[in-house]
Every structure is written in C-alpha cells, then in structure tokens.
Design a protein around this motif. Structure first.
Motif, PDB file in Angstrom:
ATOM      1  N   ALA A 131     161.246 -15.952  32.742  1.00  0.00           N
ATOM      2  CA  ALA A 131     162.144 -15.577  31.649  1.00  0.00           C
ATOM      3  C   ALA A 131     161.673 -16.332  30.415  1.00  0.00           C
ATOM      4  CB  ALA A 131     163.592 -15.930  31.990  1.00  0.00           C
ATOM      5  N   LYS A 132     160.875 -15.680  29.580  1.00  0.00           N
ATOM      6  CA  LYS A 132     160.200 -16.358  28.486  1.00  0.00           C
ATOM      7  C   LYS A 132     160.860 -16.038  27.146  1.00  0.00           C
ATOM      8  CE  LYS A 132     155.705 -16.133  30.807  1.00  0.00           C
ATOM      9  NZ  LYS A 132     154.276 -15.727  30.660  1.00  0.00           N
ATOM     10  N   SER A 165     163.759 -14.378  18.896  1.00  0.00           N
ATOM     11  CA  SER A 165     165.202 -14.494  19.094  1.00  0.00           C
ATOM     12  C   SER A 165     165.666 -13.933  20.420  1.00  0.00           C
ATOM     13  CB  SER A 165     165.943 -13.773  17.958  1.00  0.00           C
ATOM     14  OG  SER A 165     165.648 -12.384  17.994  1.00  0.00           O
ATOM     15  N   GLY A 166     164.739 -13.407  21.223  1.00  0.00           N
ATOM     16  CA  GLY A 166     165.117 -12.811  22.501  1.00  0.00           C
ATOM     17  C   GLY A 166     164.477 -13.505  23.675  1.00  0.00           C
ATOM     18  N   VAL A 167     164.798 -13.015  24.865  1.00  0.00           N
ATOM     19  CA  VAL A 167     164.209 -13.516  26.099  1.00  0.00           C
ATOM     20  C   VAL A 167     163.628 -12.316  26.849  1.00  0.00           C
ATOM     21  CG1 VAL A 167     164.620 -14.666  28.311  1.00  0.00           C
ATOM     22  CG2 VAL A 167     165.818 -15.452  26.260  1.00  0.00           C
ATOM     23  N   THR A 168     162.359 -12.428  27.241  1.00  0.00           N
ATOM     24  CA  THR A 168     161.710 -11.368  28.004  1.00  0.00           C
ATOM     25  C   THR A 168     161.669 -11.758  29.475  1.00  0.00           C
ATOM     26  OG1 THR A 168     160.344 -10.692  26.132  1.00  0.00           O
ATOM     27  CG2 THR A 168     159.633  -9.989  28.327  1.00  0.00           C
ATOM     28  N   SER A 178     158.807  -5.434  32.688  1.00  0.00           N
ATOM     29  CA  SER A 178     159.367  -6.464  31.809  1.00  0.00           C
ATOM     30  C   SER A 178     160.404  -5.821  30.910  1.00  0.00           C
ATOM     31  CB  SER A 178     158.277  -7.143  30.964  1.00  0.00           C
ATOM     32  OG  SER A 178     157.679  -6.218  30.083  1.00  0.00           O
ATOM     33  N   VAL A 179     161.384  -6.623  30.509  1.00  0.00           N
ATOM     34  CA  VAL A 179     162.424  -6.134  29.608  1.00  0.00           C
ATOM     35  C   VAL A 179     162.834  -7.288  28.697  1.00  0.00           C
ATOM     36  CG1 VAL A 179     164.273  -6.653  31.279  1.00  0.00           C
ATOM     37  CG2 VAL A 179     164.686  -5.013  29.435  1.00  0.00           C
ATOM     38  N   ASP A 190     157.965 -20.408  31.996  1.00  0.00           N
ATOM     39  CA  ASP A 190     156.842 -19.585  32.429  1.00  0.00           C
ATOM     40  C   ASP A 190     156.923 -19.205  33.902  1.00  0.00           C
ATOM     41  OD1 ASP A 190     155.768 -19.680  29.900  1.00  0.00           O
ATOM     42  OD2 ASP A 190     154.456 -21.377  30.331  1.00  0.00           O
ATOM     43  N   GLU A 191     157.767 -19.876  34.668  1.00  0.00           N
ATOM     44  CA  GLU A 191     157.947 -19.564  36.078  1.00  0.00           C
ATOM     45  C   GLU A 191     159.431 -19.483  36.386  1.00  0.00           C
ATOM     46  OE1 GLU A 191     155.935 -22.491  38.389  1.00  0.00           O
ATOM     47  OE2 GLU A 191     153.920 -21.855  37.756  1.00  0.00           O
ATOM     48  N   TRP A 192     159.753 -18.779  37.469  1.00  0.00           N
ATOM     49  CA  TRP A 192     161.150 -18.685  37.880  1.00  0.00           C
ATOM     50  C   TRP A 192     161.566 -19.981  38.571  1.00  0.00           C
ATOM     51  CZ3 TRP A 192     163.967 -15.027  35.847  1.00  0.00           C
ATOM     52  CH2 TRP A 192     165.277 -14.839  36.305  1.00  0.00           C
ATOM     53  N   HIS A 193     162.829 -20.324  38.487  1.00  0.00           N
ATOM     54  CA  HIS A 193     163.324 -21.567  39.087  1.00  0.00           C
ATOM     55  C   HIS A 193     163.397 -21.448  40.614  1.00  0.00           C
ATOM     56  CE1 HIS A 193     167.199 -19.724  40.053  1.00  0.00           C
ATOM     57  NE2 HIS A 193     167.165 -19.155  38.849  1.00  0.00           N
ATOM     58  N   ASP A 194     163.629 -22.576  41.269  1.00  0.00           N
ATOM     59  CA  ASP A 194     163.766 -22.585  42.731  1.00  0.00           C
ATOM     60  C   ASP A 194     165.160 -23.033  43.166  1.00  0.00           C
ATOM     61  OD1 ASP A 194     163.632 -25.227  42.022  1.00  0.00           O
ATOM     62  OD2 ASP A 194     161.962 -25.751  43.366  1.00  0.00           O
ATOM     63  N   VAL A 195     166.155 -22.798  42.298  1.00  0.00           N
ATOM     64  CA  VAL A 195     167.540 -23.172  42.615  1.00  0.00           C
ATOM     65  C   VAL A 195     168.059 -22.297  43.748  1.00  0.00           C
ATOM     66  CG1 VAL A 195     169.887 -23.353  41.715  1.00  0.00           C
ATOM     67  CG2 VAL A 195     167.931 -23.923  40.251  1.00  0.00           C
TER      68      VAL A 195
END
Length: 213
Positions: free
Chosen positions: A70-71, A75-78, A143-144, A197-202
């Motif tokens: 989620a980058k 002003s947005g997040v892709t 991607s969105v 740059d990477e997804w979390h591991d929560v």
C-alpha cells in the motif's frame, strides 16, 4: 452503493438461461492478514428442525484478493495485489469503485449507530475496469489508487504498527443472479493496512469484521 456508479462482479454468469451458480448465502472476509476472499454456499434444502441444527454449511471460495503493498503516491494510496477467479464459468471484473479506504473519524460520536459512521470513507477518483479475471488463470496483478487519503498519523499507531485503517473490497449487490442481503450475508471484506513497500505481517483477530488494529 448506487451513487458510486459502475461496479465489478461476475459476467457471462449464465448458461442455457440459468445462473452457473445456485446460491443460498454469501460471505466476504479476511482469511489471512493480506487476503480477502468471497465465498458462496449452496441453497439450504427444506429439512426438519433437528436436521437444520446438525447441518454443516460448506462455503466455496469464488474470488481471492491478496494484497502486496500500500504505497503513498501524492495525496492518495495505491494498493497492489493479485486476484484469482475460482468459478469454472464466466469471468469476474474488478473495478476501481470496488475498493474503499476507511479512516477513523476523530470527531465521531461515541454513540455512533454503526461501524461506517465511525470512519471517513475514501474511494478512487477514477472510473475504470482494473482487470478481467478468467477461471483457470494464474493469479493476475492489479492495482487501485484511492484518492485523497490523509497521511498516517504516528500518534494513532497501535502496538502492532497499524493505525486502525482498513482497505475494503465492496461485495457486489448481485452475484450470479443472487441478491446480497446484509446482515444475513456477512460481507465486511476488509483488511488492516500500513503504508509501505511491503504488506504487514500483523495476525488476524478472531472476528474478521475487525481483522486487526
């Protein structure tokens, strides 16, 4: 949903005038810290009360969305990820308006009537098809970009690194001729996200309507 315009979902979903799936229920939920899946179950046949209590519900996966990052971009997040369509017939479209970001509303009342009223909602400012998925294909990249998402606030960060924000896949109102009904159909379809740059591991919580945070 209607004011958001065109949305995605299954297409070419009939064969010989009949829906390719007979559906008795739908759920869309987090199945891993990075994955949302859409499931359906068969209609329940008429049965005695004792049989109904002992019946086991079998859920079949129909769509899988796995996020990879989620980058922040301006002003947005892709959001980047991979998608798989798991039905043998037809295709499944992902649309830019199928995704929402939910950010906690700092001024929301403690007496808020429902989950949504506790959050500010953000959507893509594009109106476009992201990808058309076909059964049997390997997972397809997508991607969105969600517009105007305020920057993360470190003061709101939880011990696990999240800020209580969610990316949500909005389940279509109609799936294979079945009209989705909430709350009978359980369709939160949301994941915690952290910009990077990477997804979390929560790890997930036990209840996927609030998967983490």
């Amino acid at each position: 949903m209607a004011e958001r315009g065109e949305r995605g979902g299954p297409e070419n979903a009939e064969k010989d005038g009949e829906s390719v799936l007979q559906i008795g229920g739908v759920k869309t939920e987090a199945t891993a810290g990075d994955t949302v899946e859409l499931f359906t179950r068969d209609p329940v046949p008429e049965q005695s009360e004792d049989d109904a209590r002992s019946a086991r519900v079998e859920w079949d996966p129909r769509l899988s969305l796995t996020f990879t990052s989620a980058k922040r971009e301006g002003s947005g997040v892709t959001f980047y990820g991979q998608a798989s369509y798991l039905v043998e017939e037809g295709v499944y479209t992902l649309h830019s308006k199928d995704f929402t970001v939910l950010v906690p509303d700092e001024v929301a009342s403690e007496d808020a009537e429902d989950f949504e009223s506790e959050y500010q909602s953000y959507a893509s400012d594009e109106d476009e098809t992201l990808i058309i998925l076909e059964s049997g294909d390997s997972p397809q990249d997508f991607s969105v970009t969600i517009a105007d998402v305020p920057p993360e606030d470190d003061s709101q960060r939880h011990a696990d690194g999240t800020t209580g924000r969610y990316v949500q896949y909005e389940t279509p109102e109609e799936l294979w001729s079945y009209q989705v009904q909430v709350p009978q159909d359980y369709v939160p379809g949301r994941l915690c996200y952290i910009e990077g740059d990477e997804w979390h591991d929560v790890e997930l919580f036990d209840f996927s309507d609030l998967p983490c945070g």
